[in-house]
Scaffold this motif. Structure first.
Motif, PDB file in Angstrom:
ATOM      1  N   ARG B 318      19.341  57.420  40.108  1.00  0.00           N
ATOM      2  CA  ARG B 318      20.188  58.379  39.405  1.00  0.00           C
ATOM      3  C   ARG B 318      20.366  57.975  37.943  1.00  0.00           C
ATOM      4  O   ARG B 318      20.326  58.801  37.042  1.00  0.00           O
ATOM      5  CB  ARG B 318      21.554  58.462  40.120  1.00  0.00           C
ATOM      6  CG  ARG B 318      22.418  59.588  39.612  1.00  0.00           C
ATOM      7  CD  ARG B 318      23.366  60.126  40.696  1.00  0.00           C
ATOM      8  NE  ARG B 318      24.067  61.298  40.206  1.00  0.00           N
ATOM      9  CZ  ARG B 318      25.365  61.315  39.879  1.00  0.00           C
ATOM     10  NH1 ARG B 318      26.088  60.212  40.013  1.00  0.00           N
ATOM     11  NH2 ARG B 318      25.924  62.418  39.421  1.00  0.00           N
ATOM     12  N   PHE B 322      19.096  60.252  34.553  1.00  0.00           N
ATOM     13  CA  PHE B 322      19.926  60.649  33.412  1.00  0.00           C
ATOM     14  C   PHE B 322      19.427  60.010  32.117  1.00  0.00           C
ATOM     15  O   PHE B 322      19.368  60.645  31.076  1.00  0.00           O
ATOM     16  CB  PHE B 322      21.392  60.263  33.646  1.00  0.00           C
ATOM     17  CG  PHE B 322      22.144  61.247  34.481  1.00  0.00           C
ATOM     18  CD1 PHE B 322      22.402  62.529  33.995  1.00  0.00           C
ATOM     19  CD2 PHE B 322      22.592  60.915  35.754  1.00  0.00           C
ATOM     20  CE1 PHE B 322      23.115  63.453  34.762  1.00  0.00           C
ATOM     21  CE2 PHE B 322      23.293  61.832  36.527  1.00  0.00           C
ATOM     22  CZ  PHE B 322      23.549  63.106  36.034  1.00  0.00           C
ATOM     23  N   GLN B 326      18.884  63.099  30.087  1.00  0.00           N
ATOM     24  CA  GLN B 326      20.154  63.606  29.565  1.00  0.00           C
ATOM     25  C   GLN B 326      21.133  62.440  29.482  1.00  0.00           C
ATOM     26  O   GLN B 326      21.968  62.234  30.349  1.00  0.00           O
ATOM     27  CB  GLN B 326      20.673  64.672  30.550  1.00  0.00           C
ATOM     28  CG  GLN B 326      21.831  65.470  30.065  1.00  0.00           C
ATOM     29  CD  GLN B 326      22.529  66.156  31.240  1.00  0.00           C
ATOM     30  OE1 GLN B 326      21.990  66.280  32.352  1.00  0.00           O
ATOM     31  NE2 GLN B 326      23.760  66.584  31.014  1.00  0.00           N
ATOM     32  N   ARG B 327      21.005  61.660  28.426  1.00  0.00           N
ATOM     33  CA  ARG B 327      21.751  60.391  28.399  1.00  0.00           C
ATOM     34  C   ARG B 327      23.257  60.594  28.404  1.00  0.00           C
ATOM     35  O   ARG B 327      23.992  59.743  28.907  1.00  0.00           O
ATOM     36  CB  ARG B 327      21.306  59.550  27.190  1.00  0.00           C
ATOM     37  CG  ARG B 327      19.882  59.062  27.388  1.00  0.00           C
ATOM     38  CD  ARG B 327      19.431  58.034  26.399  1.00  0.00           C
ATOM     39  NE  ARG B 327      18.014  57.736  26.660  1.00  0.00           N
ATOM     40  CZ  ARG B 327      17.098  57.538  25.734  1.00  0.00           C
ATOM     41  NH1 ARG B 327      17.424  57.549  24.454  1.00  0.00           N
ATOM     42  NH2 ARG B 327      15.843  57.312  26.071  1.00  0.00           N
ATOM     43  N   GLY B 329      24.845  62.372  30.194  1.00  0.00           N
ATOM     44  CA  GLY B 329      25.268  62.489  31.588  1.00  0.00           C
ATOM     45  C   GLY B 329      25.703  61.161  32.179  1.00  0.00           C
ATOM     46  O   GLY B 329      26.200  61.096  33.299  1.00  0.00           O
TER      47      GLY B 329
END
Lengths: 168, 591
Positions: B318, B322, B326-327, B329
């Motif tokens: 997970r 991210f 989508q850092r 996140g």
């Protein structure tokens, strides 16, 4: 390395880091890496290196666990001579610990034994064996509350965790 | 966070007392002399730097040529400053002095060395191991032989001769005073070479103006690494830093430059000690030297203990999903006080170079370190680099989720193929003490693609994790753990076969060894989640049996485990059993 499963932290009421904390931690890591690898690479490493550890220290060498100064002695007793070359290191005080545990991460080269010159004479040029290996080593340094400290010293630290992998 | 139980100042070491006894730290007379020296020094400096007014022209050019000579001789003799045995290689100043001197003694090089030796010996106290070379210009021997001490006409070469002679003293010099000699940084260039184990040094009242002057004493971190006490009182650099209210920074910068420094200008430096320091190398009993020619252990598989392996792999999957896509996140997974920093090890890995990975893999040559070393989030925090000074090391440690996410967002786009071939990664995870309880240390080594360049880099990443409490930010964001510490090291690409389980060679083997065994089936051949399941088995024998079963049947770890379990951990019985039922097994029973 039989350690209990992760539990909740004691409390997270630790004071936030200030500039001086980071400075002291950085300097400690600098000093530590110097001392540690000099001791590792010396002819007297069997006497010097175990002093960085305590009975509770956990070690992992390329996936192989051992425990305390005795575990370390067993490991290095049968280790060829070394020459470490530290190329980068970083250090963070671990949040929620006071005086803080230090996470120290080292990246560099290590040559074992006689290096390339110790290879048999007809070894092909493209052989990597004997040449320096890249290593990555992660330490947790923690204060030793029982140690006598000198003027100006915050505390004496020892290696509570040491996790090494060859990475190239 | 750190607090020291002893006062930071006022505590003085034996060395400090020795210096004081010798009149080097507190003595009024010496201080006055020092002041005079300093004023003289400043006058001559003004001359050097001043415009060439007619009145000062002669002196000015004299000083300039001296400076040129100094740097020229230092360059020319970098490999061995004493290749030409000449302490007092005649300097202009020396020549000028000799015109007045009755004796031509100093023009005899060996004679000069002898005279310097006389002076050095006369000023050494072997009992306290203290060499007092303060105000050499006032020395009777120096006067008698018309010598030009460094800083008073003598150059870096003269200084090198004196340091070399000092380095030959027995027992070894521990404390050295060079106070009040009008020395510049350049004069100290060879101090470390001849007196590398010096523990106490006074440079009080010398003409050290800038940090660059001090670079000559200890810019490279391996210089003067035993230095415990340093005195710079009465130097322009110190006066300037204090005058500008930068006393703290002055102290921290020097503490950084000299890793063993404990006392600066008679005040102790707050620091962390290591129990071993005093013992290192002082061992009385003889221990065997390292002599092994093989490694003590083989390369082992991923080591995960004290924690559910699935928890670790779920976290990593997970996290990197991210991190790659989508850092921001990741905001929720970091503890409020979490730390993040990264550093680049930009050296080309030796073995990768021999294997020519740089040229044989596509696009590797397109890579450069630019965006990693500096970017809008700060840059690489490689504390091994001199450029990372105290200010930078503070700025580049990112504390708290917003700051961490900002730093990570500034990094180049990455792709970690954690769901693909697990041979490219190795993960070790085990509990570490944290407060009264434990946290989890997870170390991951592997590779990622730098997306813009479509080329590979290797990395090491260390996390310290705690279980996410119910209702916590992390838990609400869907994480079972929260990150306390996150450190990333980015390296040049190395071949992941380094983690191949099995024996490792110290040296190449002799050629007469053609018998190649078939490649072993190893833990890292398995997907990460299965590795974790496997590593959860406490018994190494059982782990090996599972691996062998997987290798022979191509069953996945869970089925292999069941099969062995149902056959009392008898490998051959399990295989036979497998042969009987293999047609009825579902497809996903296999790897």
């Amino acid at each position: 390395m039989a350690a209990p499963a992760p539990t909740k932290p004691a409390s997270s009421t630790a004071t936030p880091l200030v500039r001086q904390d980071i400075e002291i931690a950085t300097r400690a890591a600098d000093h530590f890496t110097r001392l540690y690898y000099a001791a590792y690479d010396s002819d007297t490493r069997l006497a010097d290196l175990p002093k960085f550890y305590r009975e509770s220290s956990s070690l992992l060498w390329n996936g192989r666990p051992s425990q305390g100064p005795d575990g370390l002695t067993q490991l290095i007793k049968n280790m060829p001579s070394t020459k470490h070359d530290v190329q980068s290191f970083d250090c963070q005080p671990v949040p929620g610990t006071s005086p803080p545990s230090l996470l120290v991460i080292v990246s560099g080269n290590v040559t074992y034994g006689r290096g390339p010159s110790g290879n048999p004479p007809n070894t092909p040029a493209k052989t990597v064996e004997g040449h320096p290996r890249a290593f990555s080593q992660t330490f947790m340094l923690v204060p030793d509350s029982s140690a006598v400290i000198k003027p100006g010293e915050v505390a004496k630290y020892y290696v509570s965790t040491d996790s090494l992998r060859f990475v190239g | 966070m750190f607090s020291t139980s002893t006062p930071a100042s006022g505590s003085r070491t034996i060395a400090s007392r020795a210096l004081r006894r010798a009149g080097l730290v507190d003595s009024d007379t010496q201080m006055r002399d020092g002041d005079n020296d300093r004023r003289n020094a400043q006058r001559s400096r003004r001359r050097i730097r001043g415009t060439e007014s007619a009145k000062e022209q002669a002196t000015g050019s004299f000083h300039r040529s001296l400076a040129v000579r100094m740097s020229a001789s230092a360059r020319g003799t970098a490999s061995d400053p004493l290749a030409i045995r000449g302490a007092a290689r005649p300097t202009i100043a020396g020549r000028l002095r000799r015109k007045d001197a009755e004796s031509g003694f100093a023009s005899n090089r060996d004679g000069a060395v002898d005279a310097w030796r006389q002076m050095v010996n006369a000023r050494y106290n072997p009992e306290t191991r203290f060499l007092d070379l303060s105000s050499m210009i006032d020395d009777e021997i120096v006067k008698k032989h018309s010598l030009s001490p460094p800083g008073r006409g003598g150059n870096v070469r003269t200084a090198a001769v004196i340091f070399k002679l000092a380095g030959q003293l027995q027992p070894e010099v521990q404390t050295l005073s060079l106070a009040n000699n009008n020395l510049h940084g350049m004069h100290l260039l060879y101090l470390d070479r001849y007196l590398p184990k010096l523990r106490n040094l006074s440079l009080e009242g010398n003409d050290l103006q800038t940090w660059r002057d001090l670079d000559h004493v200890g810019a490279k971190k391996d210089k003067m690494k035993c230095l415990r006490e340093l005195v710079l009182i009465g130097t322009p650099i110190r006066d300037m830093e204090y005058k500008n209210g930068r006393g703290d920074r002055y102290r921290s910068e020097l503490a950084r430059r000299f890793p063993a420094l404990e006392v600066l200008d008679s005040e102790t430096i707050t620091q962390i000690g290591f129990t071993t320091e005093t013992d290192i190398g002082q061992q009385q009993s003889v221990v065997p030297k390292p002599s092994a020619t093989t490694f003590p252990y083989e390369m082992g598989p991923s080591f995960i203990t004290g924690v559910d392996g699935n928890l670790v792999s779920a976290f990593l999957f997970r996290f990197f999903e991210f991190f790659d896509t989508q850092r921001n996140g990741l905001l929720g997974v970091y503890d409020d006080q979490a730390n993040f920093s990264y550093c680049c090890n930009t050296s080309i890995p030796v073995r990768a170079r021999i294997e020519n990975l740089h040229n044989t893999l596509p696009n590797q040559r397109r890579l450069n370190w630019e965006k990693w070393l500096e970017n809008s989030g700060g840059g690489s925090r490689n504390l091994n680099r001199q450029q990372v000074n105290v200010d930078k090391s503070v700025k580049l440690l990112h504390i708290g989720p917003p700051s961490i996410i900002a730093a990570q967002t500034a990094l180049p786009e990455t792709k970690h193929d954690v769901l693909g071939s697990m041979q490219k990664f190795v993960v070790d995870a085990f509990p570490v003490p944290h407060g009264q309880g434990h946290a989890l240390l997870v170390t991951l080594h592997g590779e990622f693609m730098e997306v813009r360049k479509q080329a590979l880099r290797s990395f090491d990443r260390s996390f310290i994790l705690l279980p996410a409490p119910e209702g916590s930010r992390a838990k609400l964001a869907g994480w079972d753990v929260t990150i306390l510490s996150d450190q990333l090291t980015i390296r040049g690409y190395s071949n992941p076969n380094v983690w191949k389980i099995g024996p490792m060679l110290v040296q190449a083997e002799a050629k007469s060894n053609p018998a190649q065994k078939p490649a072993a089936f190893v833990t890292s051949s398995l997907p990460l989640d299965q590795q974790a399941t496997l590593n959860n088995l406490p018994d190494e024998t059982q782990r090996n049996l599972v691996l062998q079963t997987c290798a022979r049947t191509r069953l996945n770890v869970n089925f292999a485990l069941d099969c062995l379990h149902g056959n009392a951990w008898d490998l051959e019985r399990a295989i036979t059993n497998f042969e009987q039922v293999k047609d009825k097994l579902p497809k996903d029973a296999y790897l």
